[in-house]
Design an enzyme around this catalytic site. Sequence first.
Site, PDB file in Angstrom:
ATOM      1  N   ASN A 161     -55.695  -4.615 -68.423  1.00  0.00           N
ATOM      2  CA  ASN A 161     -54.705  -5.674 -68.658  1.00  0.00           C
ATOM      3  C   ASN A 161     -53.274  -5.165 -68.577  1.00  0.00           C
ATOM      4  OD1 ASN A 161     -54.923  -8.661 -69.416  1.00  0.00           O
ATOM      5  ND2 ASN A 161     -53.214  -7.951 -70.679  1.00  0.00           N
ATOM      6  N   ASP A 162     -53.064  -3.886 -68.858  1.00  0.00           N
ATOM      7  CA  ASP A 162     -51.715  -3.342 -68.680  1.00  0.00           C
ATOM      8  C   ASP A 162     -51.322  -3.397 -67.207  1.00  0.00           C
ATOM      9  OD1 ASP A 162     -50.949  -2.807 -71.242  1.00  0.00           O
ATOM     10  OD2 ASP A 162     -51.478  -0.692 -71.201  1.00  0.00           O
ATOM     11  N   HIS A 163     -52.239  -2.980 -66.343  1.00  0.00           N
ATOM     12  CA  HIS A 163     -51.933  -3.054 -64.909  1.00  0.00           C
ATOM     13  C   HIS A 163     -51.684  -4.500 -64.500  1.00  0.00           C
ATOM     14  CE1 HIS A 163     -52.554   1.098 -63.634  1.00  0.00           C
ATOM     15  NE2 HIS A 163     -53.618   1.164 -64.407  1.00  0.00           N
TER      16      HIS A 163
END
Lengths: 404, 397
Positions: A161-163
Site C-alpha cells: 500500500n505504500d507503493h
Amino acid sequence: MSRPLDGIRILDFTHVLAGPFATRILGDMGADVVKVNSIDRATGVNLATHPYFLQFNRNKRSLALDMAQEASRAISRKLCDEADIVINNFSVGVLKRWGIDFDTVAETNAGVIYAEMSGMGDTGPWSKFVTYAPTIHALSGLTHLTGVPGREDIGLGFSYNDHQAGLHAVVAILAALEARNRTGKGQRIDMSQFEVGVNFSGPSLLDWFANGNAARPTGNKLPYDHAAPHNCYKCADTIDDSIENERWIAIACMDENQWQAFKNVMGNPDWANSPQFNSAAERVNASDELDQAISAWTLDLEAAEVMEQCQRAGVPAGIVQNGVDLIEKDPQLAAYDFFQPMEGEHPEYGTMTGDRLPLYFSATPCDDYPRTRELGEDNAAVLTDWLQMSPEEYRVHDESGLLK
Amino acid sequence: MSNPEGALSGVRIIDLTDERGIYGAKLLADLGADVVRPEPPTGDPLRSRGPRLATAPEDQQSLWFAFFASSRRFFTLDLSTAEGNNQLQSLIERASIVLTCKDAFGVNEAKLDEALEKRPELIVIDVTSFGNEGPWANYVSSDLVDGALGGAAATTGDADTAPLKFFGELNYMTSGAYTAIAALSALHHTRSTGEGQRVGVPVQQCIASCLEHVLMFYSYNEQFASTDGPILPRRGSLHWSNAYQVMQAKGGSIMITPTPNIEAQLTWLIEEDAFEDLLDPKYMEPENVQLLIQRIMEVLTTWAGEQDVEALFLAAQERHSPYGWVLPIEKVAENPQLAFREWWQDYKIGAETIKGPGAPYHLSENPWQLQHHGHLDDNTDDILKEIGWTNARGNQS
C-alpha cells in the site's frame, strides 16, 4: 533529451516509503525534486545512509534545513512560493505548525498543487491515527483477504500500500497539473492512504453491499471466477527444505483452450481426462485432486523447463522469482536493463544499483538515474537556483546553522 | 461527455484495455476524462467477471466490471465490418489518448502507427505483460503469473503455504496505476510542447518496481545481520524489519509493532506489568537492537493474547502506536472513519443503486466523481453523432 516533467519544481517533505516513492517517480520523469530533511531528525529508514533511504530517493536534490529554527521555516516558506508542487506524508498538522500549510502557501502561490498523503485523511475520528503500510493492510481488509482459508495472519508480503499510495499520489498530482494547465489555478490534494487501500477491494465491497457476501481468503484460487489449474507448484530444482531454496512455478489456465494445451504439455495423462476435470467449474471443485496431480508432474521437472513448455503451448506459466532471480537470472528484465547502476559515486557506497522507471516514453525517454544524494549535498545549488541566493547570503545561512 | 468539474474535463480517451490496464482507465475516467470503451457485438468479455449482482441473474450484471469500468461510455463496434473499422478510426481521430493492452479488443485494428503519423499530438499507451522486446515478449500471462515473474508471489505466504497471489487483482492494479501515470505525464508534455508519443508499460516491470525490501536485501544484504542471504523467504505477516507482525488477541487478530517509538512501547508494557525480562541491560546495548526487537515481539505476542482486540487497537492508537486491527471486509464496510468522510459512493448497476468504494484522493477544486452512463448501447447515438455519423448505425453523415 527532454523528459515529460521537465521544468516542474517539487518541494518534497516526505519520509519513509509512500511519499518518497511518489517523488522518486516524479523525479525520474524529469521534475526538479528538492527533498527537505533535517539532519538531526533523520533516524531509522530516514537516515541518508540507510539502504531504504538510498533506494527510494534517487533523482532528487537534497536540501538540509533545521526546521526547528524560525529562519529555516522562513526559507521553506520562500521555497514554497517557487514550487509547482508541495508534497508531504506527515501526520495531519505538521506543516501547519511550520507555517507552510496549503492556505498560507496559496496566498502567495495561487498555482501551487499541495499534496498531503496522511494515513487517514485530514478529517474524521481516526484522522490522528498513526499508520504504516502494515497498519493500512490490516484495517483495509487486505491482510484478512490475502492468505489461505481459515487464516487471517498472512497478508501481503511487503508494503504494497505504500507503493500504491505513492502511485496514486502521482496520478492525483498529474491530474491537478492538467487542471492547472486549463485554469491556471492550483489546489490541495487530501489523500488518505487508508482510502487507497480500501479501494483495492472494490468488487468484493460491492459484493458485500449488494449481495451480503463477505469475501474470504482463497489462497491462489480466483475468488469469483472459474479458472483451474490456478496455483503455484513445487518443482524438481528445489534444493532443500529451506524456503529460500524452494523452486515453484505458477500455472494459470484461464480458459478451456489453455487447459487443453496444458494437458498436451503434460503428455495427455489419463487422470487429466477424468470427468471431474471436464469443465473449469468441475476442475475448481476438484482443485485439491487437480493440484496434487499437477504437483506430481512438476516435481519431476525444473521450473524453467515447465515455464518454457507451457509458454510454447500458449499456457500462462511463470517461475516464482525471488530477488536473486529478478536481478541475476531474468533474461527479460536484463533485456531492458531494468536493474542498472545509478549515476555518480556515492561517498560511502560507491556505485549503487536500482530498478528503473517501468515506463518507456518514445519522445521523452526517462533514462537518467542519478544516485541518492547525501543530506544537504545540494544546499548551495538549490538555494541559488530556486531563491537566487547570493554566495554571501548562503554563507551567512550556512554559518548560522540553518542548513543542517 | 466528461465531467465538467473533473480535473481531466475535456480529455478524450479511448479505452482498449483488458485486466492489465483497465484500472488505469478507471482512474482517469473517475477524474473526469471522457473515456469511451468500445466493445465487440458479443459484449466485453470482462462483463462476465465475478462477483455478479445476485438480484439480476438474468442479465449477469458484473460487479467487477461495474468497479473497473466505472465512469466509462460504452460503444459496440463490429470490427468484422468496414463500417466498424471506420468508426474505430473516427473515435481515435478525436482522442487525446488511446490506452491499449496488447491483443485486447480493437488494438490490432486501430492502426495506431498511422494515427500517430497523422496526429503527432496523439498519446498512445501500450500495456504489455513483458514488453515488446526480449525473449519473453510473447509470453502469455495472468495476474498470478505476472505476480510470480514480477517477484510479488515469492514474498507472500508462509512457510507452510505455497507462494501466494494477492487477493483480487492487485498486481494489475499496480500496472493500472502506472498506466494512468504514463498517460498523464505524456499529456503534460503534450500541453507544453504539442508533441505526443507512445509509452510502453510492461506489467512485470511495474510489479518488480514495487517490492519494497526485495532489491534492498539483495544489494545491501550485509547490513541486515538477521538474514542468511540476499533473499528474505516468505514468512507470513512478519515484516522485513522483524518489527511488525499479526498477533492473536481476544476476539480477533491485530498487527502489532513496537515502532516507531520502542521506548514508549516499553513504558506501556511496564504500566501493564507485562515487560517480563525486557529491562535486562543487554537489550539496551546498541548492538542488540535486533535482539530487543525479537524479544519484545515475543512479549507482545503473549500480552496481546490476553487483550480484547478492539480495545487494544484503540488504546495503541491513543498512544500513537501504529497497531492495525485485522478487519474482515464486512467490518471495513462499517468503518467509522469512512462513514464520517462520507467516502462511500453510489454505483448504479442495472436497475439498482449499490454502495461502493469512493475516491482514493480528494482534489479541492475538482472533486472526484463517478459518472453514470447507463447500459452498453445507451451512449451509442451520442457517440456516433460526435464522430460525425448519423444516429442510425451504418450511415455516415
